[in-house]
Design a protein around this motif. Sequence first.
Motif, PDB file in Angstrom:
ATOM      1  N   GLU A   1       0.864  -1.186   0.000  1.00  0.00           N
ATOM      2  CA  GLU A   1       0.000   0.000   0.000  1.00  0.00           C
ATOM      3  C   GLU A   1       0.892   1.224   0.000  1.00  0.00           C
ATOM      4  O   GLU A   1       2.099   1.119   0.189  1.00  0.00           O
ATOM      5  N   LEU A   2       0.254   2.398  -0.173  1.00  0.00           N
ATOM      6  CA  LEU A   2       1.047   3.625  -0.148  1.00  0.00           C
ATOM      7  C   LEU A   2       0.929   4.289   1.216  1.00  0.00           C
ATOM      8  O   LEU A   2      -0.067   4.141   1.921  1.00  0.00           O
ATOM      9  N   PHE A   3       1.954   5.026   1.543  1.00  0.00           N
ATOM     10  CA  PHE A   3       1.966   5.768   2.800  1.00  0.00           C
ATOM     11  C   PHE A   3       2.804   7.029   2.575  1.00  0.00           C
ATOM     12  O   PHE A   3       3.889   6.959   2.011  1.00  0.00           O
ATOM     13  N   TYR A   4       2.264   8.157   3.003  1.00  0.00           N
ATOM     14  CA  TYR A   4       2.978   9.416   2.793  1.00  0.00           C
ATOM     15  C   TYR A   4       3.537   9.922   4.108  1.00  0.00           C
ATOM     16  O   TYR A   4       2.920   9.782   5.157  1.00  0.00           O
ATOM     17  N   ASP A   5       4.690  10.540   4.023  1.00  0.00           N
ATOM     18  CA  ASP A   5       5.270  11.122   5.233  1.00  0.00           C
ATOM     19  C   ASP A   5       6.062  12.360   4.842  1.00  0.00           C
ATOM     20  O   ASP A   5       6.346  12.595   3.666  1.00  0.00           O
ATOM     21  N   LEU A   6       6.414  13.152   5.866  1.00  0.00           N
ATOM     22  CA  LEU A   6       7.224  14.343   5.625  1.00  0.00           C
ATOM     23  C   LEU A   6       8.680  14.012   5.943  1.00  0.00           C
ATOM     24  O   LEU A   6       8.962  13.249   6.867  1.00  0.00           O
ATOM     25  N   SER A   7       9.575  14.621   5.186  1.00  0.00           N
ATOM     26  CA  SER A   7      10.992  14.277   5.348  1.00  0.00           C
ATOM     27  C   SER A   7      11.587  14.859   6.625  1.00  0.00           C
ATOM     28  O   SER A   7      12.628  14.408   7.076  1.00  0.00           O
ATOM     29  N   ASP A   8      10.959  15.880   7.186  1.00  0.00           N
ATOM     30  CA  ASP A   8      11.423  16.457   8.453  1.00  0.00           C
ATOM     31  C   ASP A   8      10.226  16.668   9.352  1.00  0.00           C
ATOM     32  O   ASP A   8       9.096  16.677   8.884  1.00  0.00           O
ATOM     33  N   GLU A   9      10.543  16.912  10.608  1.00  0.00           N
ATOM     34  CA  GLU A   9       9.462  17.235  11.526  1.00  0.00           C
ATOM     35  C   GLU A   9       8.908  18.612  11.169  1.00  0.00           C
ATOM     36  O   GLU A   9       9.667  19.570  10.974  1.00  0.00           O
ATOM     37  N   VAL A  10       7.598  18.708  11.084  1.00  0.00           N
ATOM     38  CA  VAL A  10       6.968  19.979  10.764  1.00  0.00           C
ATOM     39  C   VAL A  10       5.997  20.325  11.875  1.00  0.00           C
ATOM     40  O   VAL A  10       5.202  19.483  12.311  1.00  0.00           O
ATOM     41  N   VAL A  11       6.086  21.595  12.333  1.00  0.00           N
ATOM     42  CA  VAL A  11       5.227  22.019  13.433  1.00  0.00           C
ATOM     43  C   VAL A  11       4.431  23.238  12.987  1.00  0.00           C
ATOM     44  O   VAL A  11       4.967  24.185  12.416  1.00  0.00           O
ATOM     45  N   CYS A  12       3.156  23.195  13.244  1.00  0.00           N
ATOM     46  CA  CYS A  12       2.247  24.284  12.879  1.00  0.00           C
ATOM     47  C   CYS A  12       2.525  25.504  13.746  1.00  0.00           C
ATOM     48  O   CYS A  12       3.108  25.405  14.825  1.00  0.00           O
TER      49      CYS A  12
END
Length: 960
Positions: free
Chosen positions: A428-439
């Motif tokens: 299956e597919l799974f998406y992630d961010l390459s770095d930690e991202v904070v709002c």
Amino acid sequence: MAGRSSEIERKWQERWYETGVNESEPDSRPKFMIIFAYPGVTGYLHVGHMRGYTYVDAISRYMRMTGHNALFPVGTHATGNGAISLANRIRSRDNATIEYMLANGCTEEQLENLGDPQRVVHFFNDVYVNQYWKRFGFLADWRRFTCTIYPDYQKFIQWQFRKLKDKGLLIQKPYFATACVECGPVAVDPSETDLQKGGRAETVEYTLLKFRCGDKFLIAATLRPETVYGQTNFWANPDVDYVEVRKDGETWVMSRPAFDKMRYQKDGLELIGVVRGRELIGRRCLAPVIHREVLVLPAMFCDPKVGTGLVTSVPSDAPDDWISLLELQRNEELMREYDLNPAEVRGIQPIAIIDTKGWGPLPAVEIIEKMGIVRSDDPRLEDAKKVVYREGFHTGRMNQACGEYAGMPVERAKDLMREMMISRGEAELFYDLSDEVVCRCGKPVVIKKVPDQWFIDYGNEWLTEDSKRQAGTMHILPPEYYANIPGVLDWFRERACVRQGNWLGTRFPFDDKWIIEAISDSTLYPIYYLVSKYFNEGSLRLDQLTEEFFDFAFLGKGDAESVSESTGIDLELVRRIRADVEYWYPLDINLGGKEHMTVHFPAFLMNHVGVLEEKYWPRGIFVNWYIIGKLGKISKSKGGAEPIPGAAEHFGVDPLRLYYVHIASPFADVEWDEEAIENYRSRMERISKTAEELKGLDGKGEMDSIDCWLLSRLNTRAARVRNGMKEYDLRGMANEVYFEMMNDIRWYVRRGGSSESIASRVLDAWTRLMAPITPHAAEEIWEGLRKECFVSLSNFPSVILDEIRLDIEQAEEFLKEAMADANEILKVTGISPRRVTFYTSPEWKRRIHAKGIEMARAKELNVPSLTKAVMADPELKSKGKEAADFSRKTAETLIKCSSEEIDRLGVVFDEFAYLIGAAAFVAQELGCEVAIFSADDPNAPDPQRKARAAQPRRPAIFIE
RNA sequence: GCAGGGGUAGCCAAGCCUGGUCAACGGCGCAAGGCUUAGGACCUUGUCCCGAAGGGGUCCGUGCGUUCAAAUCGCACCCCCUGCACCA
């Protein structure tokens, strides 16, 4: 000085706006409609932004003066959360924000009101129009001003979206978007408008590989699904606690952080247990695709925060896998600790799967050796990985071990294999961010599935094809962009066009939980300027802006009578609006910064093509580059440049306008440099002074050659400007008008030119030439000439061909060169001259020269042919060797000339008479006595026999 | 990674598409002279190197090549920069 210039500026601006010079209505002239891509309302603009805006004003002024009816409307773009976030920061009295507002001229009282986003927008709309655009003297039609959060504009946008839907250009499907778990969708980009940190993060797409292990599945995440044929074992981190997750009736094992993120992307996940990493080691699981049992081995590099914290091992192509395997195989103790069979572990060998150009069959093994890496915690592994991945991906081909994919380039196999595994239920597919991202709010940003996202289908085939065809017919600058735009249009795919969350904008007409996103509501708007005027003046009510109304106004569908009847709009007005559209549309130029090349401009074009009739598709795009700060881009938020009103006050508007236009080509970035602007300011002062000087000339005599010369130059320059402006070459215009013409005029005066009538002719034309770029100064001079109307409304100087006198321009050039030669001799010899004697060419040399020119034009020129022609002339033949030598020299010189040069050299004038006429001037310039003879004159004194050197365009010189 | 742009004399920056007018527009800076009570104002001249007669030499990131001719065309290399999608 600055005080006085700003008074002058304001005076003319008031007069223009009072008279309505800037307001445009249809008439019998050809029309020209131009806009700049309206700015987003996210705070104060800086001096860099005025560059493009100034181009638009100068171009539209030029077009107005060359017989066009020019329309230049403006607006602003407030969609998004810029204003909301600014209002929040003001409300919470954020220090930096308050300081920034005050530094840009906002008062404390005004700040009081700016805690509300709507008010922020209105506040900046006022700043943009009054402190920037009017302050710069733009002849924009202010009556048409509109903004994306005005209710009438929103009616228009809703209509546009209905049309897109009718055309089948709106589609709905799941989408994975970056979102704060609390605030909803946010933009992850380096400007970090919405974020606290992580703006550089990228979305990565993992393929989740399912390894059956008893009644569970171990889930590995990989970026290289094409390497499954090389799988040899499985990695788990013994020190990590993994979780068991219920998923569609299956049990999946993954890291806890992976589960937390995956919940936003997959439905119905349920946490049902925990399993220690240590417990997994030594178990066997079934690898997907190859369907081989592989051993689960311990690896410390498995990070629970990356992917699923579980990894499939491909030691042939993954340096991490190879080094970890080596380490384990060498570590007897470790194998014993996990109760592994050393023989079995040592038996694991990499399987070659990809042939990479310049590499052996096992690139990971190779690079580890080459770099001398021996430990799995070596930081250089990052680089090793990058190199192998990159080379393998671009140049690699799958080898024999890869079943049906053998021989296929990796680039292609990757997608095919992923699709294959997904369709078989093995991945299956799974998406992630390459770095930690904070709002900005402090909560994490994740990739979230939006199941019912709406898109505009820019990938649509007919839309793409029609747009490309249209782009081919458009006037697009710079030419490089014209060449690129078909590629950009091809690459443009479906694009999410609505979003939820805290956001200013227009409600999506088919489902009002959505708000139309910021780029999608700013593509077709130029046409709305043709209606906004009527709404702004009160002739139209909001409820009258119906689908039927817009259909008729913009598409010509239906008829005026029924629109009038159903909406209650006056019939004449309905007809008039449609007539306005028919007159003004299509848009001739949309000008915007280079940031628009890959998003706004293609969307702008495709929406026109998608919604409107072909005759209303855009005709031109003009891309301008930036003014940058010394330390990089001037940033709206970080400041770094003087506020616009301050710069206007300090330098004067005309010098700034001239600066923008002349400092460099529009298609290059320029560093903001105050000193450069000072120079333009003094340039403008010198021009006023020169204009005064011209006015003071009062010679009454007959037309002299220098008078003809100046008139000729004026016309030559006007021709060049007009020619350049076909490509909107404002810089070329500025160069001719503010520099070259200035030099011509100075030379004229220096040469003793003094004719009152010529001076007034030239000054009149020169002022009109200045009007597009420095309109205030031009009006001021114009008024001094006691002209009736505005110079802004006068005609741009046309070219009077009869007044172009190439012979006189050439003669003057000849004079300058003769003087330069004399000066060079003086410089080299160091003589202080008592007398300088010029000998002009003898007649026989002129004949040879003329023959040479004639033959060059006929493309028959070479040394023997000219010599032959010369010898055929008995008179020349009688000169013997001298004639032959000169003929050879002439041919050699002329043969190197371009045809333009030949034309120039072919212009005939009387050199002797011309020098005689200028003798007094030459004497004055050289500071000594001057004598002029023809080399044919047998009585000419020639003690050093210099006259022999005389040739056409090159008098001999004797200095004593 | 994908796509695109660029490297020109002390500096900024035209030219490159359509090879020859290119020692290379223009501006700044610098130098000399003039004007002036004075001037960071203005005007003239000069500003790659050599040259006591208008000449010669070398030059447009580096290296090859095409051509009678290359800053301009081709190939290779080095170095800078920009955009990449819910940011407008």
